[in-house]
Write an enzyme that holds these catalytic residues in place. Structure first.
Site, PDB file in Angstrom:
ATOM      1  N   GLU A  51       0.813  -1.220   0.000  1.00  0.00           N
ATOM      2  CA  GLU A  51       0.000   0.000   0.000  1.00  0.00           C
ATOM      3  C   GLU A  51       0.848   1.272   0.000  1.00  0.00           C
ATOM      4  O   GLU A  51       0.438   2.310  -0.514  1.00  0.00           O
ATOM      5  CB  GLU A  51      -0.954   0.007   1.195  1.00  0.00           C
ATOM      6  CG  GLU A  51      -2.065  -1.043   1.133  1.00  0.00           C
ATOM      7  CD  GLU A  51      -1.642  -2.417   1.656  1.00  0.00           C
ATOM      8  OE1 GLU A  51      -0.436  -2.609   1.929  1.00  0.00           O
ATOM      9  OE2 GLU A  51      -2.520  -3.296   1.781  1.00  0.00           O
ATOM     10  N   PHE A 113     -10.743  -8.181  15.488  1.00  0.00           N
ATOM     11  CA  PHE A 113      -9.708  -8.574  14.527  1.00  0.00           C
ATOM     12  C   PHE A 113      -9.370  -7.399  13.591  1.00  0.00           C
ATOM     13  O   PHE A 113     -10.266  -6.811  12.997  1.00  0.00           O
ATOM     14  CB  PHE A 113     -10.254  -9.771  13.720  1.00  0.00           C
ATOM     15  CG  PHE A 113      -9.381 -10.203  12.576  1.00  0.00           C
ATOM     16  CD1 PHE A 113      -8.105 -10.709  12.802  1.00  0.00           C
ATOM     17  CD2 PHE A 113      -9.838 -10.112  11.262  1.00  0.00           C
ATOM     18  CE1 PHE A 113      -7.317 -11.120  11.741  1.00  0.00           C
ATOM     19  CE2 PHE A 113      -9.043 -10.521  10.198  1.00  0.00           C
ATOM     20  CZ  PHE A 113      -7.775 -11.022  10.448  1.00  0.00           C
ATOM     21  N   GLN A 114      -8.117  -7.044  13.486  1.00  0.00           N
ATOM     22  CA  GLN A 114      -7.597  -5.976  12.618  1.00  0.00           C
ATOM     23  C   GLN A 114      -8.056  -4.570  13.020  1.00  0.00           C
ATOM     24  O   GLN A 114      -7.922  -3.626  12.240  1.00  0.00           O
ATOM     25  CB  GLN A 114      -7.964  -6.218  11.147  1.00  0.00           C
ATOM     26  CG  GLN A 114      -7.312  -7.472  10.556  1.00  0.00           C
ATOM     27  CD  GLN A 114      -7.517  -7.605   9.062  1.00  0.00           C
ATOM     28  OE1 GLN A 114      -8.582  -7.283   8.563  1.00  0.00           O
ATOM     29  NE2 GLN A 114      -6.496  -8.089   8.368  1.00  0.00           N
ATOM     30  N   VAL A 383      15.768   8.699  -1.751  1.00  0.00           N
ATOM     31  CA  VAL A 383      16.484   9.385  -0.672  1.00  0.00           C
ATOM     32  C   VAL A 383      17.749   8.578  -0.386  1.00  0.00           C
ATOM     33  O   VAL A 383      17.722   7.364  -0.305  1.00  0.00           O
ATOM     34  CB  VAL A 383      15.585   9.496   0.578  1.00  0.00           C
ATOM     35  CG1 VAL A 383      16.384   9.862   1.817  1.00  0.00           C
ATOM     36  CG2 VAL A 383      14.496  10.523   0.326  1.00  0.00           C
ATOM     37  N   PHE A 468      24.532   6.770   2.158  1.00  0.00           N
ATOM     38  CA  PHE A 468      24.272   8.119   2.640  1.00  0.00           C
ATOM     39  C   PHE A 468      24.379   8.161   4.165  1.00  0.00           C
ATOM     40  O   PHE A 468      24.877   9.125   4.742  1.00  0.00           O
ATOM     41  CB  PHE A 468      22.876   8.552   2.187  1.00  0.00           C
ATOM     42  CG  PHE A 468      22.647  10.028   2.270  1.00  0.00           C
ATOM     43  CD1 PHE A 468      23.174  10.873   1.318  1.00  0.00           C
ATOM     44  CD2 PHE A 468      21.897  10.579   3.288  1.00  0.00           C
ATOM     45  CE1 PHE A 468      22.966  12.243   1.384  1.00  0.00           C
ATOM     46  CE2 PHE A 468      21.676  11.940   3.361  1.00  0.00           C
ATOM     47  CZ  PHE A 468      22.208  12.774   2.407  1.00  0.00           C
TER      48      PHE A 468
HETATM   49  C1  LIG Z   1      18.825  13.391   1.114  1.00  0.00           C
HETATM   50  C2  LIG Z   1      18.280  14.767   0.969  1.00  0.00           C
HETATM   51  C3  LIG Z   1      19.150  15.839   0.999  1.00  0.00           C
HETATM   52  C4  LIG Z   1      18.664  17.125   0.758  1.00  0.00           C
HETATM   53  N1  LIG Z   1      19.539  18.174   0.703  1.00  0.00           N
HETATM   54  C5  LIG Z   1      19.102  19.363   0.232  1.00  0.00           C
HETATM   55  C6  LIG Z   1      20.014  20.427  -0.054  1.00  0.00           C
HETATM   56  O1  LIG Z   1      21.209  20.323   0.152  1.00  0.00           O
HETATM   57  N2  LIG Z   1      19.508  21.555  -0.597  1.00  0.00           N
HETATM   58  C7  LIG Z   1      18.164  21.716  -0.844  1.00  0.00           C
HETATM   59  O2  LIG Z   1      17.763  22.745  -1.370  1.00  0.00           O
HETATM   60  N3  LIG Z   1      17.296  20.762  -0.513  1.00  0.00           N
HETATM   61  C8  LIG Z   1      17.732  19.593  -0.010  1.00  0.00           C
HETATM   62  N4  LIG Z   1      16.839  18.604   0.246  1.00  0.00           N
HETATM   63  C9  LIG Z   1      15.414  18.891   0.073  1.00  0.00           C
HETATM   64  C10 LIG Z   1      14.894  19.691   1.260  1.00  0.00           C
HETATM   65  O3  LIG Z   1      14.690  18.834   2.356  1.00  0.00           O
HETATM   66  C11 LIG Z   1      13.580  20.395   0.894  1.00  0.00           C
HETATM   67  O4  LIG Z   1      12.672  19.443   0.421  1.00  0.00           O
HETATM   68  C12 LIG Z   1      13.754  21.457  -0.176  1.00  0.00           C
HETATM   69  O5  LIG Z   1      14.852  22.279   0.083  1.00  0.00           O
HETATM   70  C13 LIG Z   1      12.491  22.283  -0.253  1.00  0.00           C
HETATM   71  O6  LIG Z   1      12.448  22.925  -1.470  1.00  0.00           O
HETATM   72  P1  LIG Z   1      11.417  24.118  -1.692  1.00  0.00           P
HETATM   73  O7  LIG Z   1      11.641  25.166  -0.679  1.00  0.00           O
HETATM   74  O8  LIG Z   1      11.520  24.472  -3.118  1.00  0.00           O
HETATM   75  O9  LIG Z   1       9.999  23.396  -1.563  1.00  0.00           O
HETATM   76  P2  LIG Z   1       8.928  23.365  -0.401  1.00  0.00           P
HETATM   77  O10 LIG Z   1       9.500  22.935   0.887  1.00  0.00           O
HETATM   78  O11 LIG Z   1       7.827  22.557  -0.944  1.00  0.00           O
HETATM   79  O12 LIG Z   1       8.466  24.876  -0.222  1.00  0.00           O
HETATM   80  C14 LIG Z   1       7.715  25.558  -1.170  1.00  0.00           C
HETATM   81  C15 LIG Z   1       7.159  26.807  -0.526  1.00  0.00           C
HETATM   82  O13 LIG Z   1       6.512  27.563  -1.544  1.00  0.00           O
HETATM   83  C16 LIG Z   1       5.200  27.929  -1.098  1.00  0.00           C
HETATM   84  N5  LIG Z   1       4.403  28.055  -2.307  1.00  0.00           N
HETATM   85  C17 LIG Z   1       3.856  27.070  -3.060  1.00  0.00           C
HETATM   86  N6  LIG Z   1       3.263  27.589  -4.157  1.00  0.00           N
HETATM   87  C18 LIG Z   1       3.446  28.929  -4.088  1.00  0.00           C
HETATM   88  C19 LIG Z   1       3.111  29.993  -4.950  1.00  0.00           C
HETATM   89  N7  LIG Z   1       2.466  29.801  -6.089  1.00  0.00           N
HETATM   90  N8  LIG Z   1       3.478  31.239  -4.581  1.00  0.00           N
HETATM   91  C20 LIG Z   1       4.132  31.468  -3.399  1.00  0.00           C
HETATM   92  N9  LIG Z   1       4.485  30.488  -2.566  1.00  0.00           N
HETATM   93  C21 LIG Z   1       4.162  29.222  -2.912  1.00  0.00           C
HETATM   94  C22 LIG Z   1       4.780  26.860  -0.147  1.00  0.00           C
HETATM   95  O14 LIG Z   1       3.819  27.356   0.743  1.00  0.00           O
HETATM   96  C23 LIG Z   1       6.111  26.533   0.539  1.00  0.00           C
HETATM   97  O15 LIG Z   1       6.331  27.361   1.654  1.00  0.00           O
HETATM   98  C24 LIG Z   1      17.284  17.325   0.545  1.00  0.00           C
HETATM   99  C25 LIG Z   1      16.410  16.257   0.590  1.00  0.00           C
HETATM  100  C26 LIG Z   1      16.901  14.978   0.787  1.00  0.00           C
HETATM  101  C27 LIG Z   1      15.944  13.839   0.774  1.00  0.00           C
HETATM  102  C1  LIG Z   2      12.194   4.735   5.468  1.00  0.00           C
HETATM  103  C2  LIG Z   2      13.545   5.263   5.842  1.00  0.00           C
HETATM  104  N1  LIG Z   2      14.387   4.510   6.570  1.00  0.00           N
HETATM  105  C3  LIG Z   2      15.620   4.967   6.888  1.00  0.00           C
HETATM  106  C4  LIG Z   2      16.024   6.201   6.473  1.00  0.00           C
HETATM  107  C5  LIG Z   2      17.432   6.715   6.798  1.00  0.00           C
HETATM  108  N2  LIG Z   2      18.209   6.709   5.548  1.00  0.00           N
HETATM  109  C6  LIG Z   2      18.351   7.798   4.765  1.00  0.00           C
HETATM  110  S1  LIG Z   2      19.226   7.516   3.406  1.00  0.00           S
HETATM  111  C7  LIG Z   2      19.480   5.912   3.807  1.00  0.00           C
HETATM  112  C8  LIG Z   2      20.326   5.014   2.956  1.00  0.00           C
HETATM  113  C9  LIG Z   2      19.800   4.819   1.591  1.00  0.00           C
HETATM  114  O1  LIG Z   2      20.497   3.752   1.028  1.00  0.00           O
HETATM  115  P1  LIG Z   2      20.441   3.401  -0.507  1.00  0.00           P
HETATM  116  O2  LIG Z   2      19.052   3.430  -0.981  1.00  0.00           O
HETATM  117  O3  LIG Z   2      21.181   2.153  -0.720  1.00  0.00           O
HETATM  118  O4  LIG Z   2      21.181   4.627  -1.180  1.00  0.00           O
HETATM  119  P2  LIG Z   2      22.734   5.033  -0.980  1.00  0.00           P
HETATM  120  O5  LIG Z   2      22.729   6.206  -0.086  1.00  0.00           O
HETATM  121  O6  LIG Z   2      23.475   3.858  -0.453  1.00  0.00           O
HETATM  122  O7  LIG Z   2      23.172   5.367  -2.355  1.00  0.00           O
HETATM  123  C10 LIG Z   2      18.857   5.609   5.029  1.00  0.00           C
HETATM  124  C11 LIG Z   2      18.917   4.284   5.694  1.00  0.00           C
HETATM  125  C12 LIG Z   2      15.100   6.969   5.744  1.00  0.00           C
HETATM  126  N3  LIG Z   2      15.395   8.198   5.303  1.00  0.00           N
HETATM  127  N4  LIG Z   2      13.886   6.460   5.403  1.00  0.00           N
END
Ligand SMILES: Cc1cc2nc3c(=O)[nH]c(=O)nc-3n(C[C@H](O)[C@H](O)[C@H](O)COP(=O)(O)OP(=O)(O)OC[C@H]3O[C@@H](n4cnc5c(N)ncnc54)[C@H](O)[C@@H]3O)c2cc1C
Ligand SMILES: Cc1ncc(C[n+]2csc(CCOP(=O)(O)OP(=O)(O)O)c2C)c(N)n1
Length: 575
Positions: A51, A113-114, A383, A468
């Site tokens: 799901e 159940f469930q 991620v 990571f």
């Molecule tokens: C492993 C990992 C590493 C990451 N590292 C980074 C990093 O180094 N750098 C990075 O940038 N991100 C990184 N991120 C992503 C980060 O966590 C955020 O998701 C991202 O920075 C948010 O981008 P955003 O501000 O564009 O979007 P959002 O968080 O979605 O924000 C959008 C904003 O715009 C507003 N909005 C929407 N539509 C409108 C509109 N029409 N007009 C005005 N406002 C509006 C919303 O209300 C909201 O406040 C990482 C994510 C992961 C999974």
């Molecule tokens: C559901 C969930 N479990 C654990 C984590 C913590 N976490 C973030 S990145 C990561 C490793 C991802 O491994 P992989 O998909 O093999 O990518 P890699 O970074 O090795 O390239 C983990 C365990 C998470 N973000 N989400």
């Protein structure tokens, strides 16, 4: 009065709202609804193996189309499996309706159940979450749920006991079509004037743009041109900002570019446009900070601001532009454009593959996929390090799209999101950047690709580790444990699931393998065996060497190479 069953009314309401598919896993509490879906001939049931996949797939579909997407789970464990995917949808603010079947109504409260309480369980990841306990609630509750998902942008959940779905209810026609609506939020003249005054005062203005800049590309370019501002993107803003953009200086953040980081830190005025960039350490301490966001509650929640304006980026910039004085001095802009070019060059130098040199650099894999992918490809990245490679090496062009679990940060999102993307856009190329950990976490749904004839292309960055996290451990100055992965033969596995599959170890074989996968008329998987220690320090370090290590690891992350010191000693990638 005409009567119809609750399930019939639900399906009719969904059809009126334009829904054409529901993803989920069946269960007897959902039987009445499944039967109506079958009879309707207008909504297709997409059965998946987990799901959570259904919720991620619905989220991807909603992200790409802006329209309502629907997922469903049976009672108890069935709908609980939706929950992580729904958190992602809700955090990404995409309109998704979840149908959570419930145990028989007369059993609620007996530890049956469930038995769970979906009306409580889903509250934290939804704007609206209600149980249908009486037939007279429909279609009103269905309509409110849909309206809420669409207008508040996020998740709505309706819990329906299986027996109530089968009961007859008074029927009325669905309300006038409930569809995605895009009201424009404009700031007052006075607020726009305050915005202009502060920006006109600034000598070194930098723009940080995010996902809220969607649809405002030309206004954004015009503003940056007048202000002579570098534009830094937040990751969710990339697909909307980083193309045809002469002011682009890359991302900031730990996986961003040092040019983006410095462009913000060196600004005397930071203009945040439609961004909720979460990492507080990357905001400047002394600059004047101005934020424009359509949600008032998001103003100032990441950093202290001097002016907050509630408004759509496009509407706000359109009103603002005539009030902006064109700046004469372009030194601030030029400095970071030059800096960006250097950083870009450095990153490109890391994306090389020489025949026979194994293991491959993951950057090289990302670059080759970027080169060979379609003009309008839809990418999803897991991620983990796949997010890093997607952030740094996938070229955006205004047609391509980029999906990830960027706000919720859940592993294993890429393949499930690709399922939703391919369902919504059967004619477009959909490509995942999958981690070996991410892919194996939700591996069951590789089977859905073949079953539903979805020609998704899976690129696995196979590094036999939760890499990571290994990096995070290094960044935190601790020695890693629990990150090792003993992988299966992904190729054999994918082939047994009806996919084309190929494993690549030698850079010389990468291009032909990716091309073949892209040309294959059906789902395909490329297992690219990549270097595990790409971003990290010496592969073996002793405990006493770990002291002070975090600084090194962080600068390595920040510019991909580790030759620049940025003191972020207290920063962690994840908490
Ligand atoms: C492993 C990992 C590493 C990451 N590292 C980074 C990093 O180094 N750098 C990075 O940038 N991100 C990184 N991120 C992503 C980060 O966590 C955020 O998701 C991202 O920075 C948010 O981008 P955003 O501000 O564009 O979007 P959002 O968080 O979605 O924000 C959008 C904003 O715009 C507003 N909005 C929407 N539509 C409108 C509109 N029409 N007009 C005005 N406002 C509006 C919303 O209300 C909201 O406040 C990482 C994510 C992961 C999974
Ligand atoms: C559901 C969930 N479990 C654990 C984590 C913590 N976490 C973030 S990145 C990561 C490793 C991802 O491994 P992989 O998909 O093999 O990518 P890699 O970074 O090795 O390239 C983990 C365990 C998470 N973000 N989400």
């Amino acid at each position: 009065m005409t009567q119809k069953t609750v399930a019939e009314i639900l399906i009719e309401t969904l059809i009126a709202a334009g829904v054409t598919r529901i993803c989920g896993v069946v269960g007897d509490s959902l039987n009445g609804i499944l039967e109506e879906i079958r009879r309707s001939n207008k909504i297709k049931w997409i059965g998946v193996r987990h799901e959570e996949t259904a919720a991620f797939a619905a989220g991807a579909q909603a992200h790409l189309t802006g329209e309502l997407a629907v997922c469903a789970g049976s009672c108890g464990p069935g709908n609980m499996h939706l929950i992580n995917g729904l958190y992602d949808c809700h955090r990404s603010r995409v309109p998704v309706l979840a149908i959570a079947a419930q145990i028989p109504s007369q059993e609620i409260g007996s530890n049956y159940f469930q038995e769970t309480h979906p009306d409580q369980l889903f509250r934290d990841c939804s704007h609206y979450c209600e149980l249908i306990s009486h037939t007279s609630q429909v279609p009103r509750v269905f309509e409110i749920a849909i309206q809420t998902a669409l207008t508040s942008k996020g998740v709505a959940v309706v819990a329906i006991p299986g027996d109530i779905a089968l009961q007859a209810a008074n029927y009325r026609k669905p309300s006038a079509a409930i569809k995605a609506c895009h009201p424009v939020v404009s700031p007052s003249e006075d607020e726009v004037q305050q915005l202009a005054t502060l920006l006109n005062k600034g000598n070194a203005v930098t723009i940080l743009g995010g996902a809220g800049c969607a649809g405002a590309h030309s206004q954004l370019m015009e503003l940056a041109g007048k202000l002579k501002s570098p534009i830094v993107s937040a990751l969710r803003g990339r697909e909307h900002i980083q193309y045809d953009n002469p002011y682009d200086v890359g991302l900031t953040g730990l996986i961003g570019f040092s040019s983006g980081y410095h462009a913000i830190m060196a600004a005397d005025t930071l203009l945040m446009l439609g961004t909720d960039f979460p990492y507080t350490q990357f905001y400047p301490e002394k600059a004047t900070v101005i934020q424009v966001d359509r949600r008032g509650e998001n103003l100032g929640r990441r950093t202290r601001i001097d002016l907050g304006v509630i408004g759509d980026v496009k509407a706000t910039l359109s009103a603002l532009l005539p009030l902006i004085d064109e700046k004469k001095d372009g030194a601030h802009l030029q400095r970071f454009i030059d800096n960006y070019q250097d950083v870009r060059k450095g990153l490109d130098e890391l994306a090389v593959g020489h025949p026979g040199h194994k293991p491959m650099h993951p950057q090289y894999v990302a670059k080759i996929v970027d080169e060979l992918a379609a003009e309008d490809a839809i990418f999803s990245c897991d991620v983990g390090t796949p997010t890093v490679w997607a952030a740094r090496y996938l070229t955006m062009n205004g047609k391509r799209r980029l999906l990830g679990s960027f706000n919720h940060g859940s592993m294993a999102n890429a393949m499930p999101q690709a399922i939703g993307a391919q369902l919504a856009f059967p004619g477009r190329q959909v490509v995942t950047f999958s981690g070996d950990g991410g892919l194996s976490m939700m591996m069951g749904d590789l089977l859905s690709l073949h079953q539903h004839k979805l020609p998704v292309k899976i690129i696995v960055f196979s590094n036999s580790a939760l890499c990571f996290v290994e990096l995070e451990m290094l960044a935190a100055g601790i020695l890693g444990a629990g990150t090792e992965l003993v992988n299966p033969d992904f190729v054999a596995l994918a082939r047994s699931a009806g996919m084309f599959a190929v494993r690549v170890e030698d850079p010389a074989d990468l291009k032909p393998a990716v091309s073949e996968a892209f040309q294959h008329d059906g789902p395909a998987l490329v297992e690219a065996v990549v270097n595990r220690a790409e971003l990290s320090m010496p592969p073996t370090i002793k405990l006493d060497q770990a002291v002070g290590f975090n600084r090194w690891a962080l600068k390595a992350v920040l510019n991909g190479r580790g030759d620049e010191l940025i003191d972020l000693a207290k920063t962690y990638l994840f908490r």
